[in-house]
Write an enzyme that holds these catalytic residues in place. Structure first.
Site, mmCIF file in Angstrom:
data_model
loop_
_atom_site.group_PDB
_atom_site.id
_atom_site.type_symbol
_atom_site.label_atom_id
_atom_site.label_comp_id
_atom_site.label_asym_id
_atom_site.label_seq_id
_atom_site.Cartn_x
_atom_site.Cartn_y
_atom_site.Cartn_z
ATOM 1 N N ASP A 40 0.831 -1.196 0.000
ATOM 2 C CA ASP A 40 0.000 0.000 0.000
ATOM 3 C C ASP A 40 0.873 1.257 0.000
ATOM 4 O OD1 ASP A 40 0.732 0.301 2.687
ATOM 5 O OD2 ASP A 40 -1.017 -0.763 3.399
ATOM 6 N N TYR A 68 9.553 -8.349 6.630
ATOM 7 C CA TYR A 68 9.321 -6.913 6.751
ATOM 8 C C TYR A 68 10.208 -6.331 7.843
ATOM 9 C CZ TYR A 68 4.981 -7.619 4.105
ATOM 10 O OH TYR A 68 4.063 -7.940 3.134
ATOM 11 N N ASP A 82 -1.601 3.396 11.475
ATOM 12 C CA ASP A 82 -0.289 3.853 11.023
ATOM 13 C C ASP A 82 -0.175 5.358 11.217
ATOM 14 O OD1 ASP A 82 -1.511 5.170 8.845
ATOM 15 O OD2 ASP A 82 -1.222 3.478 7.507
ATOM 16 N N ARG A 181 0.598 -3.955 10.301
ATOM 17 C CA ARG A 181 -0.180 -2.961 11.040
ATOM 18 C C ARG A 181 -1.005 -3.624 12.148
ATOM 19 N NH1 ARG A 181 0.015 -0.872 6.112
ATOM 20 N NH2 ARG A 181 0.208 1.395 5.798
#
Length: 297
Positions: A40, A68, A82, A181
């Site tokens: 994203d 990640y 976020d 997230r």
């Protein structure tokens, strides 16, 4: 003529994966471009892009495990999980008394292994044809269903105390479909102080690494992996003869040859080093699960 291949791109923040694909189409002069797993707009890092016939390989890459690097900010809950969202809750000073290294380790342990998580509402999951993050940022309420994922590594590599916050730099190895997230949100919730992501970077997809990727401004003339090289990174490579390659391309089975595969699938490579396609076991035989387009003579 554009050769089929796999391109590794280091996506910057602020653009969508679709934007990166559009720029790749322009740089390579072809419409036939796709990617193996959305990042994203906030996220940076590795985007695996297929060009021409190699787009057929993307379905075998999209489900690969990922790595990640992220920063989790404890002490604040935001509307989007976020830093792009509005801070909706700040932890009370007294709540920090319970946030010890041991409690953080316990919270991380609960979020490691096979877990069920509710994806963040600003994930790239499509809801009725639109990305969830587009709907949230348009003011809609989005509730996503829980999903089972596997987090095989969740390590804190650094931490920094701020004014009413604690930042954790983490590395996460996880199955496809895991939302970092959500890990930040759930860790903060378990500690009673809230949490969200301030940075997210994908560094690995299967055996593809961001260290080998090109920047978004360096797409023109960028080197790609051949379909055969890319397939051999994700599946067992099985050399086939010219006759076997011809049979597979024509939809014929390789009778009694299933024992040549150690797994369920393999990348069949002809004597010239070209990828014939992906083959699978069918009883005692081998057959094509996907054939690559043959190069024009």
């Amino acid at each position: 003529m554009v050769s089929p291949g796999i391109l590794l791109v280091d996506k910057p923040a602020g653009i969508t994966s679709h934007d990166a694909v559009a720029r790749t189409r322009k740089a390579f002069g072809t419409r036939k471009v796709g990617h193996a797993g959305t990042l994203d707009p906030m996220a940076t890092g590795l985007l695996v892009i297929g060009i021409e016939g190699a787009t057929r390989l993307l379905t075998y890459i999209v489900g690969a495990d990922k790595t990640y690097e992220a920063t989790i900010r404890l002490g604040q809950t935001t509307s989007t999980d976020d830093a792009d969202g509005e801070i909706i809750v700040r932890a009370e000073e007294t709540a920090w008394e319970a946030v010890t290294p041991e409690r953080i380790a316990e919270g991380i342990a609960v979020l490691t292994g096979a877990i069920s998580q509710v994806p963040s509402s600003v994930s790239a999951i499509k809801v009725d044809g639109r990305r969830a993050y587009d709907r949230v940022r348009a003011g809609e309420e989005v509730i996503l269903a829980a999903r089972d994922v596997v987090v095989s590594r969740f390590d804190v590599i650094a931490e920094r105390a701020g004014s009413g916050t604690l930042d954790l730099d983490v590395i996460v190895d996880c199955s496809s479909g895991t939302y970092i997230r959500s890990l930040a949100r759930d860790l903060g919730a378990s500690l009673g102080v809230g949490g969200h992501l301030t940075a997210l970077r994908r560094t690995r997809v299967g055996s593809f690494d961001v260290a080998d990727a090109v920047g978004i401004d360096d797409l023109a003339g960028a080197a790609t992996l051949t379909a055969a090289d890319a397939a051999a990174r994700i599946l067992e490579a099985l050399p086939v003869t010219a006759e076997e390659a011809r049979d597979l391309r024509h939809g014929k089975r390789l009778a009694g040859q299933a024992s040549r595969l150690t797994g369920a699938l393999a990348a069949a490579v002809d004597p010239d080093g070209a990828l014939v396609g992906i083959i699978e076991k069918r009883g005692d035989d081998l057959k094509s699960a996907m054939n690559m387009p043959e190069a024009a003579s």
